[in-house]
Design a protein around this motif. Structure first.
Motif, PDB file in Angstrom:
ATOM      1  N   PHE A 228      41.502  18.280  21.448  1.00 48.27           N
ATOM      2  CA  PHE A 228      41.224  19.178  20.330  1.00 48.27           C
ATOM      3  C   PHE A 228      42.202  20.345  20.294  1.00 48.27           C
ATOM      4  CE2 PHE A 228      37.078  17.221  21.095  1.00 48.27           C
ATOM      5  CZ  PHE A 228      36.600  16.995  19.811  1.00 48.27           C
ATOM      6  N   ASP A 229      42.541  20.801  19.084  1.00 55.29           N
ATOM      7  CA  ASP A 229      43.095  22.139  18.926  1.00 55.29           C
ATOM      8  C   ASP A 229      41.948  23.111  19.183  1.00 55.29           C
ATOM      9  OD1 ASP A 229      45.460  20.974  18.092  1.00 55.29           O
ATOM     10  OD2 ASP A 229      45.161  21.424  15.965  1.00 55.29           O
ATOM     11  N   LEU A 230      42.083  23.975  20.166  1.00 54.25           N
ATOM     12  CA  LEU A 230      41.044  24.959  20.480  1.00 54.25           C
ATOM     13  C   LEU A 230      41.265  26.186  19.603  1.00 54.25           C
ATOM     14  CD1 LEU A 230      41.021  24.644  24.380  1.00 54.25           C
ATOM     15  CD2 LEU A 230      39.645  23.384  22.690  1.00 54.25           C
ATOM     16  N   ILE A 231      40.222  26.582  18.889  1.00 47.09           N
ATOM     17  CA  ILE A 231      40.356  27.615  17.854  1.00 47.09           C
ATOM     18  C   ILE A 231      39.386  28.759  18.124  1.00 47.09           C
ATOM     19  CG2 ILE A 231      40.178  28.136  15.400  1.00 47.09           C
ATOM     20  CD1 ILE A 231      42.421  26.202  15.945  1.00 47.09           C
ATOM     21  N   GLY A 232      39.919  29.972  18.184  1.00 46.57           N
ATOM     22  CA  GLY A 232      39.100  31.176  18.190  1.00 46.57           C
ATOM     23  C   GLY A 232      39.413  31.983  16.939  1.00 46.57           C
ATOM     24  N   PHE A 233      38.381  32.489  16.283  1.00 44.20           N
ATOM     25  CA  PHE A 233      38.618  33.295  15.084  1.00 44.20           C
ATOM     26  C   PHE A 233      37.800  34.584  15.164  1.00 44.20           C
ATOM     27  CE2 PHE A 233      34.859  30.880  14.110  1.00 44.20           C
ATOM     28  CZ  PHE A 233      34.085  31.681  13.296  1.00 44.20           C
ATOM     29  N   ASP A 234      38.345  35.628  14.587  1.00 47.85           N
ATOM     30  CA  ASP A 234      37.633  36.898  14.498  1.00 47.85           C
ATOM     31  C   ASP A 234      36.880  36.933  13.178  1.00 47.85           C
ATOM     32  OD1 ASP A 234      38.699  37.610  16.913  1.00 47.85           O
ATOM     33  OD2 ASP A 234      40.055  39.152  16.127  1.00 47.85           O
ATOM     34  N   PRO A 235      35.539  36.919  13.222  1.00 45.55           N
ATOM     35  CA  PRO A 235      34.795  36.977  11.960  1.00 45.55           C
ATOM     36  C   PRO A 235      35.174  38.199  11.134  1.00 45.55           C
ATOM     37  CG  PRO A 235      33.332  36.425  13.785  1.00 45.55           C
ATOM     38  CD  PRO A 235      34.656  36.815  14.393  1.00 45.55           C
ATOM     39  N   ARG A 236      34.902  38.144   9.857  1.00 45.64           N
ATOM     40  CA  ARG A 236      35.291  39.225   8.952  1.00 45.64           C
ATOM     41  C   ARG A 236      34.833  40.580   9.491  1.00 45.64           C
ATOM     42  NH1 ARG A 236      33.083  38.717   3.223  1.00 45.64           N
ATOM     43  NH2 ARG A 236      34.250  36.769   3.239  1.00 45.64           N
ATOM     44  N   GLY A 237      35.761  41.533   9.447  1.00 45.24           N
ATOM     45  CA  GLY A 237      35.487  42.879   9.932  1.00 45.24           C
ATOM     46  C   GLY A 237      35.736  43.097  11.397  1.00 45.24           C
ATOM     47  N   VAL A 238      35.934  42.013  12.159  1.00 49.39           N
ATOM     48  CA  VAL A 238      36.013  42.079  13.618  1.00 49.39           C
ATOM     49  C   VAL A 238      37.458  41.928  14.087  1.00 49.39           C
ATOM     50  CG1 VAL A 238      35.325  40.904  15.757  1.00 49.39           C
ATOM     51  CG2 VAL A 238      33.679  41.165  13.892  1.00 49.39           C
ATOM     52  N   GLY A 239      37.827  42.650  15.151  1.00 52.50           N
ATOM     53  CA  GLY A 239      39.098  42.431  15.828  1.00 52.50           C
ATOM     54  C   GLY A 239      40.300  42.519  14.921  1.00 52.50           C
ATOM     55  N   ALA A 240      41.053  41.409  14.832  1.00 48.73           N
ATOM     56  CA  ALA A 240      42.292  41.385  14.063  1.00 48.73           C
ATOM     57  C   ALA A 240      42.078  40.999  12.605  1.00 48.73           C
ATOM     58  CB  ALA A 240      43.283  40.414  14.712  1.00 48.73           C
ATOM     59  N   SER A 241      40.835  40.706  12.203  1.00 46.94           N
ATOM     60  CA  SER A 241      40.573  40.405  10.798  1.00 46.94           C
ATOM     61  C   SER A 241      40.513  41.695   9.989  1.00 46.94           C
ATOM     62  CB  SER A 241      39.271  39.612  10.656  1.00 46.94           C
ATOM     63  OG  SER A 241      39.421  38.309  11.210  1.00 46.94           O
ATOM     64  N   MET A 242      40.739  41.565   8.690  1.00 43.35           N
ATOM     65  CA  MET A 242      40.831  42.752   7.830  1.00 43.35           C
ATOM     66  C   MET A 242      40.061  42.537   6.533  1.00 43.35           C
ATOM     67  SD  MET A 242      44.857  43.767   8.449  1.00 43.35           S
ATOM     68  CE  MET A 242      45.468  42.213   7.803  1.00 43.35           C
ATOM     69  N   PRO A 243      39.485  43.593   5.939  1.00 41.54           N
ATOM     70  CA  PRO A 243      39.452  44.974   6.438  1.00 41.54           C
ATOM     71  C   PRO A 243      38.593  45.089   7.693  1.00 41.54           C
ATOM     72  CG  PRO A 243      38.051  44.746   4.523  1.00 41.54           C
ATOM     73  CD  PRO A 243      38.780  43.449   4.655  1.00 41.54           C
ATOM     74  N   LYS A 244      38.895  46.080   8.493  1.00 40.75           N
ATOM     75  CA  LYS A 244      38.274  46.227   9.796  1.00 40.75           C
ATOM     76  C   LYS A 244      37.086  47.180   9.732  1.00 40.75           C
ATOM     77  CE  LYS A 244      39.544  47.397  14.578  1.00 40.75           C
ATOM     78  NZ  LYS A 244      40.675  47.776  15.460  1.00 40.75           N
ATOM     79  N   ILE A 245      36.033  46.837  10.442  1.00 36.67           N
ATOM     80  CA  ILE A 245      34.889  47.741  10.592  1.00 36.67           C
ATOM     81  C   ILE A 245      35.271  48.833  11.584  1.00 36.67           C
ATOM     82  CG2 ILE A 245      32.533  47.943  11.432  1.00 36.67           C
ATOM     83  CD1 ILE A 245      32.157  44.979  10.552  1.00 36.67           C
ATOM     84  N   ASP A 246      35.284  50.065  11.146  1.00 37.34           N
ATOM     85  CA  ASP A 246      35.666  51.185  12.009  1.00 37.34           C
ATOM     86  C   ASP A 246      34.884  52.411  11.563  1.00 37.34           C
ATOM     87  OD1 ASP A 246      36.854  52.823  13.829  1.00 37.34           O
ATOM     88  OD2 ASP A 246      38.877  52.708  12.983  1.00 37.34           O
ATOM     89  N   CYS A 247      33.763  52.661  12.241  1.00 38.80           N
ATOM     90  CA  CYS A 247      32.852  53.733  11.837  1.00 38.80           C
ATOM     91  C   CYS A 247      33.060  55.024  12.610  1.00 38.80           C
ATOM     92  CB  CYS A 247      31.399  53.288  12.026  1.00 38.80           C
ATOM     93  SG  CYS A 247      30.909  51.858  11.046  1.00 38.80           S
ATOM     94  N   LEU A 248      33.488  54.926  13.879  1.00 39.83           N
ATOM     95  CA  LEU A 248      33.571  56.092  14.751  1.00 39.83           C
ATOM     96  C   LEU A 248      34.950  56.195  15.377  1.00 39.83           C
ATOM     97  CD1 LEU A 248      30.208  55.816  16.771  1.00 39.83           C
ATOM     98  CD2 LEU A 248      30.616  57.056  14.637  1.00 39.83           C
ATOM     99  N   THR A 249      35.386  57.413  15.630  1.00 39.05           N
ATOM    100  CA  THR A 249      36.581  57.622  16.442  1.00 39.05           C
ATOM    101  C   THR A 249      36.226  57.350  17.905  1.00 39.05           C
ATOM    102  OG1 THR A 249      36.128  59.953  16.898  1.00 39.05           O
ATOM    103  CG2 THR A 249      37.312  59.436  14.853  1.00 39.05           C
TER     104      THR A 249
END
Length: 527
Positions: free
Chosen positions: A145-166
């Motif tokens: 298999f091609d092993l696949i990891g993905f960042d769900p929407r808002g998470v990690g390298a996906s965009m736009p990113k969830i960022d609520c706090l400094t």
């Protein structure tokens, strides 16, 4: 620690190990159909027709750990577009980041195998690099298999990113403990929750907040299946990832080839009941640690009588409510962080030695070890930078979970939690304050229910008897709801697949490759 928060063992154990250094039979269910059965709406067809442009993963790294792991040339990465709001396919877009290790034997390649590590909010890209380095990188699944990891929407390298706090705001948040049940104490806690919701609304935006739930992630995952060139989905989901998997099965049953759900969230269980059950699970894990601790040659910091361990721990940790403990330059160990650090180590029995050190340190006035454990949980790097894992957890939970605004329900939840998990209790009575979700600007997009699935091929659900975060019974219920096969794994840890147990890993591998399930009543036992 939040009552609802779960992290996959696959991610947690790698983090702990990196820093601390501390025979089954099967039966065949039949074959799948060769093509996807659920066609996309015409308005979504352009998204399904995308072509991925694979390239080096280094630009996708969002943490120092990722920068090291993603530099490995055996991984390649890409992004694909999805509608931010599926009711407006011509509107604003989101971008989902994907990491791949190509099948080592291209001639024998079956397809892609997607993995999600849980959370919600954990990076699938980061988790895949950890899982691969942990032992499956050259094994049978990696061959086929091609092993696949993905960042769900808002998470990690996906965009736009969830960022609520400094980063500074996150540090400050962790130092707070709201243990005062008086009207003034409740008002202060409410104000803190409302401020969190306001910051998320201002910094992320209501359209993003409204469309980051599991409802939308499963739609993204079907587009990912298509752009990877697969007619059918192969998926391994840990912890919260089981919710993604079961929701996908309900939405796209005809598009599933193989589904493994490990560490189940019961899809029909209420938020309150699941929170109580998870607290009970962690108390069971704490009791198991206390029993282990009492048998060590070095005297256990909780005493030699496991039955008294909770009382001893309460005496150690409750003073932190009013007097946090120094824990390294410029930092302190709060009551909340102490509880988080302990619970982090309870995810897997292999972490018992470091938990021993942490509680021993607490007993002597040194909070640094427990704080480091809490840092792992919150994904805080030594330089003080945070990933957005915990922020994403909160934001996604607020649209995935039932919203609790009735203070009587909150008080009852906290009373029941104190009753089943006294090691976590402040000893000051339940505080009926509201969490940030009560102040959320958008409504939930999911609700607990029994999945209505027709045409789903046989699936595999794995449940560990001593899982602290996702109790064993939830796996029984999920397997029944999906008419799937349950694999019982005896042990004390959160999830089990592809983590070195030969029995479990052989069953998972044979299922994914040959579509062969274990027999009814199959069991494995962790060493």
């Amino acid at each position: 620690m939040s009552l609802r928060r779960t992290r996959s063992f696959a991610l947690t154990v790698v983090v702990c190990a990196a820093v601390f250094t501390t025979a089954c039979t099967v039966a065949s269910p039949g074959s799948p159909s060769p093509v996807a059965s659920t066609a996309p709406d015409a308005a979504l067809q352009p998204f399904y027709d995308q072509k991925l442009s694979w390239g080096p993963c280094a630009p996708y790294a969002t943490t120092a750990t990722d920068r090291t792991a993603f530099a490995n040339p055996k991984f390649d990465c890409a992004r694909f577009e999805v509608p931010l709001d599926y009711t407006k396919p011509d509107g604003e877009k989101a971008e989902i980041a994907v990491l791949r290790q190509k099948a080592l034997d291209q001639d024998a390649r079956i397809g892609s195998l997607l993995m999600n590590p849980g959370g919600p909010g954990a990076s699938g890209m980061s988790a895949l690099t950890s899982i691969v380095s942990g032992g499956i990188g050259g094994g049978p699944l990696a061959q086929r298999f091609d092993l696949i990891g993905f960042d769900p929407r808002g998470v990690g390298a996906s965009m736009p990113k969830i960022d609520c706090l400094t980063d500074a705001e996150q540090d400050a948040e962790r130092e707070k403990t709201f243990a005062d049940p008086s009207p003034a104490g409740v008002a202060a806690a409410d104000a803190n929750s409302e401020l969190y919701a306001q910051r998320c609304t201002e910094r992320v935006g209501t359209e993003v907040l409204a469309n980051v739930g599991t409802r939308d992630v499963v739609r993204d995952m079907d587009i990912l299946r298509a752009v990877l060139g697969d007619a059918k989905l192969n998926y391994l989901g840990y912890s919260y990832g089981t919710r993604i998997g079961s929701a996908y099965a309900e939405e796209f049953p005809g598009n599933v080839r193989a589904l493994v759900l490990d560490g189940a969230l019961d899809p029909q269980q209420s938020t309150i009941d699941r929170a109580v059950d998870q607290n009970a699970g962690f108390q069971g894990a704490f009791d198991a640690f206390a029993a282990w601790c009492s048998q060590q040659q070095t005297p256990c910091p909780l005493g030699q009588d496991p039955k008294q361990a909770t009382t001893v721990f309460q005496a150690l940790v409750r003073p932190l409510i009013d007097n946090p403990l120094p824990a390294g330059p410029g930092r302190v160990l709060s009551f909340a962080d102490a509880q988080t650090g302990v619970s982090q180590a309870l995810y897997v029995s292999a972490a018992y030695p470091i938990l021993f050190q942490g509680i021993a340190g607490l007993a002597t006035g040194d909070g640094e070890t427990l704080l480091r454990l809490a840092d792992f949980y919150y994904d805080r790097a030594p330089d003080g930078r945070y990933s957005n894992t915990i922020e994403a957890f909160t934001v996604i939970s607020c649209v995935d979970e039932e919203r609790i605004t009735d203070r009587a329900q909150v008080a009852e939840l906290n009373r029941r939690a104190d009753e089943v998990a006294p090691f976590r209790s402040t000893g000051r009575g339940p505080v009926n304050s509201l969490d940030p979700c009560a102040f959320w600007p958008v409504p939930p997009t999911s609700k607990p229910h029994v999945p209505q699935v027709s045409g789903l091929p046989p699936t595999l659900v794995i449940s560990v008897t001593g899982d602290p975060a996702t109790p064993y019974e939830a796996g029984i219920d999920l397997a029944k709801a999906l008419d799937g096969r349950l694999l019982t794994v005896e042990g004390n840890q959160h999830t089990a697949a592809l983590q070195g147990d030969q029995c479990t890993d052989e069953i998972v591998t044979q299922y994914f490759i040959d579509l062969v399930l274990p027999p009814e009543g199959a069991q494995c036992k962790l060493a």
